[in-house]
Scaffold this active site. Structure first.
Site, PDB file in Angstrom:
ATOM      1  N   TRP A  47       6.813  -5.051  34.109  1.00  0.00           N
ATOM      2  CA  TRP A  47       7.488  -4.137  35.041  1.00  0.00           C
ATOM      3  C   TRP A  47       9.051  -4.415  34.784  1.00  0.00           C
ATOM      4  O   TRP A  47       9.740  -3.607  35.373  1.00  0.00           O
ATOM      5  CB  TRP A  47       7.335  -4.573  36.456  1.00  0.00           C
ATOM      6  CG  TRP A  47       6.083  -3.901  36.917  1.00  0.00           C
ATOM      7  CD1 TRP A  47       4.607  -3.959  36.189  1.00  0.00           C
ATOM      8  CD2 TRP A  47       5.636  -3.599  38.074  1.00  0.00           C
ATOM      9  NE1 TRP A  47       3.726  -3.399  36.902  1.00  0.00           N
ATOM     10  CE2 TRP A  47       4.136  -3.409  38.036  1.00  0.00           C
ATOM     11  CE3 TRP A  47       6.273  -3.511  39.370  1.00  0.00           C
ATOM     12  CZ2 TRP A  47       3.512  -2.772  39.434  1.00  0.00           C
ATOM     13  CZ3 TRP A  47       5.541  -2.999  40.680  1.00  0.00           C
ATOM     14  CH2 TRP A  47       4.313  -2.680  40.683  1.00  0.00           C
ATOM     15  N   GLY A  50      15.533  -3.872  32.817  1.00  0.00           N
ATOM     16  CA  GLY A  50      17.076  -4.146  32.355  1.00  0.00           C
ATOM     17  C   GLY A  50      16.874  -4.670  31.110  1.00  0.00           C
ATOM     18  O   GLY A  50      17.517  -4.002  30.021  1.00  0.00           O
ATOM     19  N   GLU A 115      25.133  -5.712  33.244  1.00  0.00           N
ATOM     20  CA  GLU A 115      24.500  -5.631  34.604  1.00  0.00           C
ATOM     21  C   GLU A 115      25.295  -6.572  35.537  1.00  0.00           C
ATOM     22  O   GLU A 115      26.464  -7.323  34.793  1.00  0.00           O
ATOM     23  CB  GLU A 115      23.134  -6.272  34.600  1.00  0.00           C
ATOM     24  CG  GLU A 115      22.109  -5.336  33.804  1.00  0.00           C
ATOM     25  CD  GLU A 115      20.791  -6.237  33.839  1.00  0.00           C
ATOM     26  OE1 GLU A 115      20.528  -7.298  33.856  1.00  0.00           O
ATOM     27  OE2 GLU A 115      19.714  -5.158  33.534  1.00  0.00           O
ATOM     28  N   HIS A 239      16.772  -7.337  45.300  1.00  0.00           N
ATOM     29  CA  HIS A 239      17.523  -6.230  44.416  1.00  0.00           C
ATOM     30  C   HIS A 239      18.320  -5.427  45.262  1.00  0.00           C
ATOM     31  O   HIS A 239      17.631  -4.344  46.148  1.00  0.00           O
ATOM     32  CB  HIS A 239      16.449  -5.639  43.225  1.00  0.00           C
ATOM     33  CG  HIS A 239      17.041  -5.166  42.127  1.00  0.00           C
ATOM     34  ND1 HIS A 239      17.734  -3.996  42.362  1.00  0.00           N
ATOM     35  CD2 HIS A 239      17.202  -5.459  40.876  1.00  0.00           C
ATOM     36  CE1 HIS A 239      18.232  -3.670  40.909  1.00  0.00           C
ATOM     37  NE2 HIS A 239      17.889  -4.734  40.207  1.00  0.00           N
ATOM     38  N   ARG A 287      24.094  -9.841  42.919  1.00  0.00           N
ATOM     39  CA  ARG A 287      23.225  -9.222  43.567  1.00  0.00           C
ATOM     40  C   ARG A 287      23.290  -9.370  45.241  1.00  0.00           C
ATOM     41  O   ARG A 287      23.080  -8.432  45.979  1.00  0.00           O
ATOM     42  CB  ARG A 287      21.665  -9.385  43.073  1.00  0.00           C
ATOM     43  CG  ARG A 287      21.313  -8.505  42.235  1.00  0.00           C
ATOM     44  CD  ARG A 287      19.850  -8.937  41.535  1.00  0.00           C
ATOM     45  NE  ARG A 287      19.726  -8.187  40.324  1.00  0.00           N
ATOM     46  CZ  ARG A 287      18.891  -8.307  39.371  1.00  0.00           C
ATOM     47  NH1 ARG A 287      17.830  -9.188  39.736  1.00  0.00           N
ATOM     48  NH2 ARG A 287      19.002  -7.664  38.227  1.00  0.00           N
ATOM     49  N   HIS A 348      13.118  -8.957  45.409  1.00  0.00           N
ATOM     50  CA  HIS A 348      12.743  -8.875  43.882  1.00  0.00           C
ATOM     51  C   HIS A 348      12.471  -9.996  43.289  1.00  0.00           C
ATOM     52  O   HIS A 348      11.691 -10.045  41.982  1.00  0.00           O
ATOM     53  CB  HIS A 348      14.005  -8.306  43.391  1.00  0.00           C
ATOM     54  CG  HIS A 348      14.225  -7.897  41.819  1.00  0.00           C
ATOM     55  ND1 HIS A 348      13.288  -6.985  41.507  1.00  0.00           N
ATOM     56  CD2 HIS A 348      14.669  -8.368  40.794  1.00  0.00           C
ATOM     57  CE1 HIS A 348      13.597  -6.859  40.181  1.00  0.00           C
ATOM     58  NE2 HIS A 348      14.536  -7.899  39.743  1.00  0.00           N
ATOM     59  N   ARG A 383      19.769 -15.572  41.146  1.00  0.00           N
ATOM     60  CA  ARG A 383      19.663 -15.462  39.925  1.00  0.00           C
ATOM     61  C   ARG A 383      20.602 -14.350  39.222  1.00  0.00           C
ATOM     62  O   ARG A 383      20.665 -13.287  39.807  1.00  0.00           O
ATOM     63  CB  ARG A 383      18.410 -15.101  39.556  1.00  0.00           C
ATOM     64  CG  ARG A 383      17.771 -14.677  38.141  1.00  0.00           C
ATOM     65  CD  ARG A 383      16.454 -14.274  37.772  1.00  0.00           C
ATOM     66  NE  ARG A 383      16.225 -13.155  38.565  1.00  0.00           N
ATOM     67  CZ  ARG A 383      16.050 -12.005  38.121  1.00  0.00           C
ATOM     68  NH1 ARG A 383      16.304 -11.802  36.893  1.00  0.00           N
ATOM     69  NH2 ARG A 383      15.854 -10.790  38.701  1.00  0.00           N
TER      70      ARG A 383
HETATM   71  P1  FAD Z   1       4.355 -12.841  35.423  1.00  0.00           P
HETATM   72  O1  FAD Z   1       4.909 -11.916  34.527  1.00  0.00           O
HETATM   73  O2  FAD Z   1       4.538 -12.236  36.952  1.00  0.00           O
HETATM   74  O3  FAD Z   1       2.824 -13.307  35.241  1.00  0.00           O
HETATM   75  C1  FAD Z   1       2.522 -14.027  35.948  1.00  0.00           C
HETATM   76  C2  FAD Z   1       0.629 -14.252  35.491  1.00  0.00           C
HETATM   77  O4  FAD Z   1       0.026 -15.004  36.481  1.00  0.00           O
HETATM   78  C3  FAD Z   1       0.035 -12.883  35.565  1.00  0.00           C
HETATM   79  O5  FAD Z   1      -0.618 -12.702  34.313  1.00  0.00           O
HETATM   80  C4  FAD Z   1      -0.907 -12.853  36.643  1.00  0.00           C
HETATM   81  O6  FAD Z   1      -2.077 -12.276  36.596  1.00  0.00           O
HETATM   82  C5  FAD Z   1      -1.256 -14.595  36.603  1.00  0.00           C
HETATM   83  N1  FAD Z   1      -1.652 -14.869  37.846  1.00  0.00           N
HETATM   84  C6  FAD Z   1      -1.016 -15.072  39.249  1.00  0.00           C
HETATM   85  N2  FAD Z   1      -1.722 -15.671  40.235  1.00  0.00           N
HETATM   86  C7  FAD Z   1      -2.771 -16.100  39.422  1.00  0.00           C
HETATM   87  C8  FAD Z   1      -3.974 -16.728  39.699  1.00  0.00           C
HETATM   88  N3  FAD Z   1      -4.053 -17.049  41.161  1.00  0.00           N
HETATM   89  N4  FAD Z   1      -5.081 -16.951  38.768  1.00  0.00           N
HETATM   90  C9  FAD Z   1      -4.714 -16.622  37.581  1.00  0.00           C
HETATM   91  N5  FAD Z   1      -3.567 -15.765  37.087  1.00  0.00           N
HETATM   92  C10 FAD Z   1      -2.664 -15.602  38.064  1.00  0.00           C
HETATM   93  N6  FAD Z   1      13.876 -10.177  34.761  1.00  0.00           N
HETATM   94  C11 FAD Z   1      14.535 -10.170  33.685  1.00  0.00           C
HETATM   95  O7  FAD Z   1      14.939 -11.151  33.042  1.00  0.00           O
HETATM   96  N7  FAD Z   1      15.167  -8.854  33.224  1.00  0.00           N
HETATM   97  C12 FAD Z   1      14.828  -7.639  33.767  1.00  0.00           C
HETATM   98  O8  FAD Z   1      15.327  -6.705  33.413  1.00  0.00           O
HETATM   99  C13 FAD Z   1      13.780  -7.627  34.792  1.00  0.00           C
HETATM  100  N8  FAD Z   1      13.462  -6.636  35.551  1.00  0.00           N
HETATM  101  C14 FAD Z   1      12.488  -6.854  36.523  1.00  0.00           C
HETATM  102  C15 FAD Z   1      11.817  -5.415  37.245  1.00  0.00           C
HETATM  103  C16 FAD Z   1      11.079  -5.663  37.945  1.00  0.00           C
HETATM  104  C17 FAD Z   1      10.363  -4.375  38.720  1.00  0.00           C
HETATM  105  C18 FAD Z   1      10.494  -6.810  38.479  1.00  0.00           C
HETATM  106  C19 FAD Z   1       9.670  -7.116  39.605  1.00  0.00           C
HETATM  107  C20 FAD Z   1      11.120  -8.037  38.044  1.00  0.00           C
HETATM  108  C21 FAD Z   1      11.800  -7.900  36.855  1.00  0.00           C
HETATM  109  N9  FAD Z   1      12.456  -9.271  36.432  1.00  0.00           N
HETATM  110  C22 FAD Z   1      13.584  -8.967  35.108  1.00  0.00           C
HETATM  111  C23 FAD Z   1      11.903 -10.282  36.673  1.00  0.00           C
HETATM  112  C24 FAD Z   1      11.045 -10.702  35.569  1.00  0.00           C
HETATM  113  O9  FAD Z   1      10.195  -9.779  35.123  1.00  0.00           O
HETATM  114  C25 FAD Z   1      10.048 -11.809  36.103  1.00  0.00           C
HETATM  115  O10 FAD Z   1      10.791 -12.854  36.490  1.00  0.00           O
HETATM  116  C26 FAD Z   1       9.289 -12.473  34.790  1.00  0.00           C
HETATM  117  O11 FAD Z   1       8.719 -11.125  34.008  1.00  0.00           O
HETATM  118  C27 FAD Z   1       8.355 -13.438  35.246  1.00  0.00           C
HETATM  119  O12 FAD Z   1       7.267 -13.949  34.377  1.00  0.00           O
HETATM  120  P2  FAD Z   1       6.366 -14.934  34.510  1.00  0.00           P
HETATM  121  O13 FAD Z   1       5.596 -15.116  33.169  1.00  0.00           O
HETATM  122  O14 FAD Z   1       6.768 -16.098  35.105  1.00  0.00           O
HETATM  123  O15 FAD Z   1       5.358 -14.255  35.644  1.00  0.00           O
HETATM  124  C1  SIN Z   2      16.970  -4.946  36.602  1.00  0.00           C
HETATM  125  O1  SIN Z   2      16.779  -3.975  35.731  1.00  0.00           O
HETATM  126  O2  SIN Z   2      17.902  -4.286  37.539  1.00  0.00           O
HETATM  127  C2  SIN Z   2      16.373  -5.894  36.948  1.00  0.00           C
HETATM  128  C3  SIN Z   2      16.896  -7.122  35.994  1.00  0.00           C
HETATM  129  C4  SIN Z   2      16.726  -8.447  36.320  1.00  0.00           C
HETATM  130  O3  SIN Z   2      15.890  -8.346  37.367  1.00  0.00           O
HETATM  131  O4  SIN Z   2      16.812  -9.444  36.058  1.00  0.00           O
END
Ligand code: FAD
Ligand code: SIN
Length: 530
Positions: A47, A50, A115, A239, A287, A348, A383
């Site tokens: 998702w 940015g 940003e 956010h 933010r 967020h 963050r």
């Molecule tokens: P996630 O990508 O959330 O993955 C979690 C994984 O764990 C998934 O596969 C899920 O199925 C699994 N999981 C969870 N619980 C369990 C369980 N009990 N058992 C088995 N599996 C489980 N950050 C940026 O740096 N730049 C951006 O532009 C940005 N934009 C964003 C926009 C949105 C809308 C959002 C919501 C966040 C954004 N962020 C952004 C933040 C960033 O996307 C997240 O912090 C980052 O992707 C987290 O990655 P992760 O691998 O830690 O977890």
């Molecule tokens: C956004 O695109 O505004 C999200 C960026 C982020 O959460 O780091």
């Protein structure tokens, strides 16, 4: 005493940026099993809009990026960690480009957007849907690796520790996890010498959140129950600009819209109100500052939303930079090239989490963690935008390198007890789950939101106590379902957030309380010990 599943070396829980980065590096030498709740791209990574922050421009420096990160984090960041991550950003971007992530380019350079909180243009991106491209590239590489097995629809319930050994050892060592197979309804023990937790954030503990449905803090709660320290859980990022629409909940309007010139306006008077809160940085203040300003406008003037307006920029520029958002909004009757977008703040990002070191080790032998489920010291009290995907790549890699480097020291897995379902039955009262879930998310939004008071936090703490008994009672009686697993974890995270918030007697970054408006001279982490 039979352990299901083939003999994998390492269990990775989570298939987002952190989990897949770890898995791909581990798979150069070891057999890796990756589990995901729901589909393989159901986490926040897919998702992200940015982009990813990295110093790539000759006019920018690591020192600038470090300073911006520390300023946004209100000094609670750990300087060594900040430097560690930021210096590794260019290499992380190179690795992603090698995997085929089609970053936007301008002639032969990567295009860098801007940003809030960044003093320079340094956000590498793929239009306004960076996360989708990153997730797709990582997944493709993982699917092609002969050493990686990907198992979606597996909801981990709890970590397997010494307490679950056939010959109870009572040690805190982690040997994998018990997981509910969402398709068969059975609970399986997935064992491994090393486990990497990469389960993402806990955003869904709030009523309004930009995070996906599964962001229920499962990894944080599992690690806490197993005995790991958790820190800075009060630092919940809101956010500033989530779309306000009664039909479409949780659609983010990327900060890059402000980065590329968008203004925040009072919806009735058209006043560009950031001038009253942060006249120097305006819409590009960090933010926490922008979200609080919007919250203040909404409460002060009884508004439902404020406006985010980029219609003064050329239509082609807007469409070119934000194709996904433009199209989504058009479908809702809003043309962002000519009209302002109604926006509100929403939860967020979870800045706190399982405490880890630079090697991604947690307190528990056998357990590493990376990504949004952790508190690494990078984000501090807030963050900086686009630093979180970066954190996933750096700590996913750090976990893998630490495991590979210590592989020969890691003990083989002992016999583990199977999941005991002898005393539970199928639930006849699913309504309890929905009711408690809604209740938690509502009082967390109202009492533990952008602006806090001790009284509100205590009210939340009382409700958490009451619900705790009910949820544990339910958990003890009925067969687990994903909803029940998530409710139990949401409740646990709510408790950790409120406890942490009550322990911080100051306002700093994302933790803003009317009872302690000043910031203490010394920045201290809130560390909870199980
Ligand atoms: P996630 O990508 O959330 O993955 C979690 C994984 O764990 C998934 O596969 C899920 O199925 C699994 N999981 C969870 N619980 C369990 C369980 N009990 N058992 C088995 N599996 C489980 N950050 C940026 O740096 N730049 C951006 O532009 C940005 N934009 C964003 C926009 C949105 C809308 C959002 C919501 C966040 C954004 N962020 C952004 C933040 C960033 O996307 C997240 O912090 C980052 O992707 C987290 O990655 P992760 O691998 O830690 O977890
Ligand atoms: C956004 O695109 O505004 C999200 C960026 C982020 O959460 O780091």
């Amino acid at each position: 005493m039979n352990n299901l599943g083939p003999p994998y070396d390492v269990l990775v829980i989570g298939s987002g940026a952190a989990g897949l980065t770890a898995a791909l590096s581990l798979a150069t030498k070891l057999k890796v099993l990756v589990l995901a709740k729901g589909s393989l791209n159901s986490g926040s990574t897919a998702w992200a809009q940015g982009g990813i922050a990295a110093v790539l421009d000759t006019g920018d420096t690591f020192e600038n990026h470090v300073r911006d990160t520390m300023v946004a984090g209100a000094g609670l960041n750990d300087l060594e960690t900040v430097e560690f991550v930021i210096e590794r950003a260019p290499a992380a971007i190179d690795r992603l480009a090698d995997l085929g992530v089609p970053f936007n380019r301008e002639s032969d350079q990567l295009h860098l957007t801007r940003e809030g909180g960044h003093s320079h243009r340094r956000i590498v991106h793929v239009d306004d849907a960076t996360g989708w491209a990153v997730q797709a590239a990582l997944l493709k590489a993982a699917e092609e690796s002969p050493n990686i097995t990907l198992l979606p629809h597996m909801s981990c319930i709890d970590l397997i520790t010494g307490r679950n050994e056939a010959r109870y050892s009572g040690s805190g060592r982690v040997w994998g996890a018990y997981a509910l197979n969402e398709e068969t309804g059975g609970v399986e023990a997935h064992v491994a010498r090393a486990t990497v937790l990469a389960t993402g954030g806990a955003g869904r503990v709030y009523q309004f959140s930009t995070a996906p449905r599964g962001a229920t803090g499962d990894g944080i709660a599992m690690a806490w129950r197993a005995g790991a320290r958790v820190s800075n859980m009060e630092m919940m990022q809101f956010h500033p600009t989530c779309l306000y629409n009664l039909d479409v909940k949780n659609f983010l309007i990327t900060e890059a819209v402000r980065g590329e010139g968008g203004h925040l306006l009072h919806p009735e008077t058209g006043h560009r109100f950031m001038a009253d809160y942060d006249p120097e940085r305006m819409e590009l203040a960090p933010r926490d500052v922008v979200a609080r300003a919007i919250d203040d406008q909404i409460k002060r003037y009884g508004l439902d939303y404020v406006h985010l307006d980029i219609s003064h920029m050329p239509a082609e520029f807007v469409r070119g930079h934000f194709p996904t958002i433009h199209e989504k909004l058009l479908g809702l009757g809003i043309d962002m090239t000519t009209q302002p977008i109604p926006v509100v703040p929403a939860q967020h990002y979870t800045c706190g989490g399982v405490a880890i070191g630079l090697d991604a080790r947690t307190d528990l032998p056998g357990l590493w963690a990376a990504g949004e489920c952790t508190e690494s010291g990078l984000h501090g009290a807030n963050r900086l935008a686009s630093n979180s995907l970066l954190e996933c790549f750096v700590f996913g890699e750090a976990a893998a390198q630490d495991i590979l480097g210590r592989w020969d020291e890691l003990l083989p897995v002992p016999a583990i007890r199977e999941w005991d379902e002898s005393r539970v039955t199928d639930s006849d009262e699913e309504v309890v789950i929905k009711q408690n879930w809604t209740e938690i998310r509502r009082f967390m939004w109202n009492y533990v939101g952008i602006v806090r008071t001790t009284k509100r936090l205590e009210r939340a703490a009382n409700r958490i106590r009451l619900l705790g008994n009910e949820i544990e009672d339910y958990y003890g009686q009925f067969r687990v379902t994903t909803d029940l697993i998530e409710l139990r974890n949401l409740h646990q995270c709510a408790e950790l957030i409120v406890r942490s918030a009550l322990e911080r007697h100051e306002s700093r970054g994302l933790h803003y309380t009317l009872d302690y408006p000043a910031t203490e001279a010394e920045a201290r982490d809130t560390v909870l010990i199980p």
